[in-house]
Design an enzyme around this catalytic site. Structure first.
Site, PDB file in Angstrom:
ATOM      1  N   LYS A  60      -6.812  22.517 -17.352  1.00 13.71           N
ATOM      2  CA  LYS A  60      -7.845  22.073 -16.410  1.00 13.71           C
ATOM      3  C   LYS A  60      -7.436  20.664 -15.945  1.00 13.71           C
ATOM      4  CE  LYS A  60     -11.484  20.278 -14.530  1.00 13.71           C
ATOM      5  NZ  LYS A  60     -11.431  18.891 -13.989  1.00 13.71           N
ATOM      6  N   GLU A  98     -14.788  -1.051 -20.553  1.00 13.59           N
ATOM      7  CA  GLU A  98     -13.496  -0.655 -20.007  1.00 13.59           C
ATOM      8  C   GLU A  98     -13.625  -0.560 -18.497  1.00 13.59           C
ATOM      9  OE1 GLU A  98      -9.973   2.594 -20.807  1.00 13.59           O
ATOM     10  OE2 GLU A  98     -12.040   3.304 -20.824  1.00 13.59           O
ATOM     11  N   GLU A 138      -7.873  11.444 -26.988  1.00 12.02           N
ATOM     12  CA  GLU A 138      -7.441  10.070 -26.720  1.00 12.02           C
ATOM     13  C   GLU A 138      -8.270   9.557 -25.563  1.00 12.02           C
ATOM     14  OE1 GLU A 138      -6.118   7.047 -24.859  1.00 12.02           O
ATOM     15  OE2 GLU A 138      -4.415   8.297 -24.287  1.00 12.02           O
ATOM     16  N   CYS A 178      -4.735   3.354 -19.877  1.00 15.67           N
ATOM     17  CA  CYS A 178      -5.594   3.134 -21.040  1.00 15.67           C
ATOM     18  C   CYS A 178      -5.030   2.024 -21.915  1.00 15.67           C
ATOM     19  CB  CYS A 178      -5.768   4.421 -21.836  1.00 15.67           C
ATOM     20  SG  CYS A 178      -4.227   5.245 -22.263  1.00 15.67           S
TER      21      CYS A 178
END
Length: 1004
Positions: free
Chosen positions: A680, A895, A761, A795
């Site tokens: 996906k 973040e 993650e 990230c």
């Protein structure tokens, strides 16, 4: 001895000529005899701290490394206590080598730092004075007059190489222009030239000879963008050349690292093709004989000069960056650009010497060497060719080989001394290079002045030395090696990337179907993928999958998995290895697609493809290892082993920021383990995902073992993760989605066979600590790239910069100036570092964070966006830096996933580590420090999954830096590392009693 062949034919080294060798040997012996009458003082003498240090360094390579690191850090130590602390950490009781009086003092608890720091700094300054001609123009002029009286010419090198901002480049330019002014005044008072300032027929030569390094002319030097770099460099080079023309001076283009070599040569040719500089000033360029392609560069340079009818100088050097060139090439998997043996460099030097002397009608050679054999060979070759002895010159460094300089002058040859000028302590990089040269195991000065080789041995033909050298031991083959990234300093890499962009641009706008089992499900594409730099450009359309499509994909995967999982591990590994090879075969087209669909700059996009190929090769290698049952314990009469078998069917939910690498890693790891996968993809990068799935199928993954269902996460993504026929989820993405899927994985649905595994993650709020003793020339570029590379959309990107109080102001002054040089623009252009963010939603969100930052802290920097970028409609966010940030500020905690950096100030290391760990995340982090104790504390106390010391905090490499964090950054798994495949496998232990009637096979 007649016509002895040379060994390395690939180098094109000169054939052995016995008659010439006799002349070279005789000339060398004459030089040695003259040198003995005028021995060089100081260097390698039997007295003084320098001699003690060199002697110890030669005996103990470990001590040499510790000593040079202490010398390197010393300029940044502001307090006596810091000097003493670093001295203890690096040298311990060996510090007495610097000063015997320290032997008892370093061990005393009551040691007064001021009594130690002063003498230590004085000792190192004294060492620097041996190699640095002075700190001011007045110091330089004094040395210039001394040289003139001795019949020696002078060339000037201003210490200071890399600049990080336009302001620093401007300062360097003014320093260079100041040299012209100082010399103009001095020459008016001392107009008589020295013996080495006169060429053939006593023709006058330029008295001032200035060396310039291009890395000090502009912060905007990017080998991937030679046209843009050359334009930036010319802006500061033209004033230097104009002043040189007016003063009658000579300008030499110095050669630095290999990555800048082609750019330096291109700049040299380009600016001399301008009408203004076609005839003046006198110019030259340095070439490095230790480079394997130096002979080709020299041939091309001479041919260019003949075409332009432009006389040039060439300074032939051996090269001063051998260690770093060798190490960096090894890290990057690139061919090592330098010769591996000192004798190869020396042999190449002699070949290049001949080429230069054959072209003295157009080229003025300068032989820069302290090697008597090299000088004797040049003299012998010149005589054989009938070259005027004053048509070329010899060059040697200030503070070195004074006896050789004197001997060459006695023979009537022109000699020029290379004089470095600048601050002594900040000039440590230059000093350390000189120290390394002097302690090289193969260095001529070391061998000759320490009596390690006879004169006859020192005068041997270097090619004959190669004949006597055994071949180096071949490295053991590895089961896995990383794919080397493209070297965009090379024209062929730049050309192939441009071709990739052109190829991809011709196939944009296609509809991409779902892939379910053997079927291609085609419907009108409802998910439009747009170029984030130019949203008017349609990359392609993907089908918006439905829950029914998800169910069909789960059924197809469940049907295909048993056959795929039963195949031998080696067979599955071979399929995935083929996929990796296909990725590399199409690397530039795939990277170009990542540039257009994900907005990735060239180097980032190419790295994305290489990492994907690495995942294929590494996981295939790991599966071959796991495919063989492992004995758990050897006991008599019983055979016990552990084997692995696949979990079943998995859903891969991949992000857009590494649209090839992370998608590939999440997919091929469970695939090679024998599972069937439903991909996906992110709705921002569905085209890349479709191309990747096609590559897997082409490589031999059977239909149904990999399926592609594009669509929205809220419907098709949710269904694929909660589906009872899905045994595991492999996810990389945001914290919000990751936590939601973690809950989904914890619920057991009716008909579910296994407890659902989740490999997760998520994000990070990554910190970089800069200590008071950090090397800012390295820390500033690393922080810039870590924070703003790919617009901060990693990230692992730097989000919080934590500066210790004593270094804060000094760092920020340079850092903010450096930010102004960040290339912001369209990522399809090679010079771009900061491109757009992924879409309009992301842009609005990041701009909202910036507004909160304005309210809570101080805006230190925000890049302007050009009118062209604003008019493009692209999703551009200006790189932004805030200072005065407190730990509870929004931009210090959330973040942001964009080019926004929060700078925090810490009183000391304790507070810095506390600030770094004060976050919900634990992904990546870093420390810049030259204190061994600080680095050791970071290893134990910095709470991150990936810790980077004295380097940037992004750019993890498969196997070398297994990647993944904990806390709210993930579940603690390590992508690209040992053990990662075990997340997608069930372990099975088998114990067999092999004893029958009291008898067991011999091997049981």
């Amino acid at each position: 001895m007649n016509n002895l062949p040379t060994v390395r034919t690939e180098a094109g080294f000169l054939p052995f000529d016995e008659a010439l060798e006799r002349v070279v040997a005789a000339q060398g012996q004459e030089l040695f005899a003259l040198m003995a009458k005028h021995p060089a003082p100081g260097i390698f003498s039997s007295k003084g701290v320098y001699a003690r240090l060199m002697e110890w360094s030669l005996r103990d390579p470990a001590f040499k490394a510790r000593l040079f690191r202490f010398v390197d850090v010393l300029p940044s130590l502001d307090s006596p206590s810091e000097v003493v602390r670093h001295l203890r950490e690096y040298l311990g009781e060996d510090a007495a080598t610097l000063n015997p009086a320290l032997r008892m003092g370093l061990g005393a608890a009551s040691l007064a730092p001021g009594l130690v720091a002063g003498p230590i700094k004085s000792q190192v300054v004294a060492m620097a004075r041996q190699f640095v001609a002075g700190e001011t123009p007045d110091d330089l002029l004094k040395r210039f007059h001394q040289n003139t009286q001795a019949g020696i010419a002078t060339t000037v090198d201003l210490l200071g190489e890399t600049v990080v901002s336009e302001a620093e480049a401007d300062q360097f330019l003014q320093r260079n222009l100041g040299i012209f002014s100082a010399f103009d005044e001095a020459l008016r008072h001392h107009p008589k030239p020295g013996a080495s300032d006169l060429g053939p027929g006593d023709s006058p030569l330029p008295r001032l000879n200035l060396s310039v390094k291009i890395s000090a002319l502009s912060p905007d030097v990017q080998p991937a963008d030679p046209e843009g770099s050359i334009a930036a460099l010319k802006g500061r080079l033209r004033p230097i050349l104009r002043h040189a023309a007016a003063s009658g001076a000579f300008v030499n283009f110095d050669m630095e690292s290999h990555k800048l070599k082609d750019l330096t040569l291109a700049l040299f040719r380009s600016i001399l093709e301008e009408d203004e500089f076609h005839h003046a000033p006198s110019v030259g360029i340095a070439l490095q004989a230790y480079l394997r392609d130096c002979e080709k560069d020299l041939r091309e340079l001479i041919a260019w000069a003949r075409t332009r009818n432009r006389r040039i100088g060439v300074r032939l050097v051996k090269g001063a960056y051998w260690d770093s060139e060798t190490i960096l090439a090894g890290q990057r998997g690139w061919p090592v650009p330098v010769w591996s043996q000192k004798a190869e460099t020396d042999a190449n030097y002699e070949l290049l010497t001949l080429r230069l002397l054959e072209n003295v009608d157009l080229v003025a050679p300068a032989f820069a060497s302290h090697n008597v054999r090299s000088c004797a060979h040049a003299i012998a070759r010149a005589r054989a060719l009938g070259v005027d002895p004053r048509a070329f010159e010899f060059q040697a460094l200030y503070g070195m080989a004074d006896d050789l300089k004197w001997a060459l002058r006695q023979l009537g040859y022109r000699v020029r001394e290379y004089c470095a000028v600048g601050d002594l302590l900040p000039g440590m990089a230059y000093l350390v290079r000189r120290l390394l040269e002097n302690t090289s195991n193969e260095g001529f000065l070391r061998q000759s002045q320490l009596g390690e080789a006879s004169r006859d041995q020192l005068l041997r033909n270097p090619a004959s030395l190669l004949r006597d050298t055994s071949a180096p031991h071949a490295r053991q083959p590895r089961s896995f090696s990383n794919a080397p990234a493209a070297d965009f300093s090379r024209e062929d890499s730049r050309r192939r990337y441009a071709e990739g962009l052109a190829t991809v641009s011709r196939i944009l706008g296609r509809d991409w179907p779902l892939v379910i089992g053997a079927r291609r499900v085609r419907r009108t594409g409802e998910l439009a993928s747009l170029n984030p730099a130019r949203p008017s450009q349609l990359i392609g359309r993907a089908v918006r999958g439905t829950r029914e499509d998800a169910d069909a994909a789960a059924a197809a995967a469940r049907a295909a998995q048993p056959d795929w999982g039963r195949r031998p591990a080696s067979e599955r590994a071979a399929v995935i290895e083929r996929a990796g090879k296909l990725l590399l075969e199409r690397r530039f087209e795939l990277a170009a697609l990542a540039t257009l669909e994900a907005g990735k700059p060239w180097a980032e996009a190419d790295g994305d493809v290489c990492e994907a190929a690495d995942f294929c090769a590494f996981y295939a290698s790991e599966m071959r290892r796991l495919g063989t049952p492992r004995t758990t314990q050897a006991v008599p009469g019983e055979h016990c082993d552990q084997s692995w078998f696949p979990r079943g069917v998995g859903t891969v939910v991949a992000p857009w920021n590494f649209p090839i690498a992370i998608l590939c890693g999440l997919t091929v790891a469970p695939l090679v383990a024998g599972n069937a996968i439903i991909v996906k993809p992110s709705q921002q990068t569905p085209v890349i995902a479709a191309v990747f799935v096609d590559i897997l199928l082409e490589a031999g993954v059977p239909p149904g073992a990999v399926n592609l269902v594009s669509g929205l996460g809220s419907d098709v993504g949710a269904r694929l993760c909660e589906h009872p026929q899905v045994d595991f989820i492999a996810f990389t993405g945001s914290r919000a989605v990751g936590c939601a899927l973690w809950e989904v994985s914890g619920r057991t649905a009716p008909g579910q066979a296994n407890l659902k595994k989740m490999v997760c993650e998520m994000g990070g709020k990554n910190a970089l600590i800069v200590d008071t003793d950090a090397d800012l020339d390295e820390a500033i570029p690393a922080a810039l790239y870590s924070a703003f590379g790919y617009s901060g959309q990693k990230c692992s990107a730097l989000s919080r910069l934590i500066l210790l109080d004593a270094v804060h102001d000094r760092f920020m002054e340079r850092f903010v100036s450096a930010c102004a040089s960040l290339p912001v623009g369209d990522p399809s252009l090679p010079g771009t570092l900061v491109g757009p963010v992924i879409d309009e939603s992301a842009r609005k969100k990041i701009l909202g964070f910036i507004e909160q930052g304005r309210r809570q802290s101080t805006l230190a920097f925000q890049a302007p966006l050009s009118d062209a970028l604003l008019a493009s409609g692209g999703y551009f966010v200006p790189p932004t830096v805030f200072t005065g940030v407190k730990p509870d500020h929004v931009i210090a905690r959330e973040e942001i996933f964009g080019p926004v950096l929060a700078v925090l100030r810490a009183r000391d290391l304790d507070e810095a580590l506390a600030l770094a760990n004060d976050t919900d995340y634990a992904l990546t982090g870093g420390v810049f420090s030259r204190s061994p104790s600080v680095l050791e504390r970071a290893r134990h106390e910095f709470q991150v999954g990936n810790l980077y010391l004295n380097r940037g905090i992004t750019g993890a490499v498969v196997e070398r830096h297994p990647f993944g964090g904990f806390k709210m950054s993930g579940a603690g798994t390590k992508a690209g590392g040992l053990g990662y495949l075990e997340n997608f496998l069930f372990p099975k232990v088998t114990a067999e009693n092999v004893m029958r009637r009291g008898f067991a096979p011999p091997d049981a």
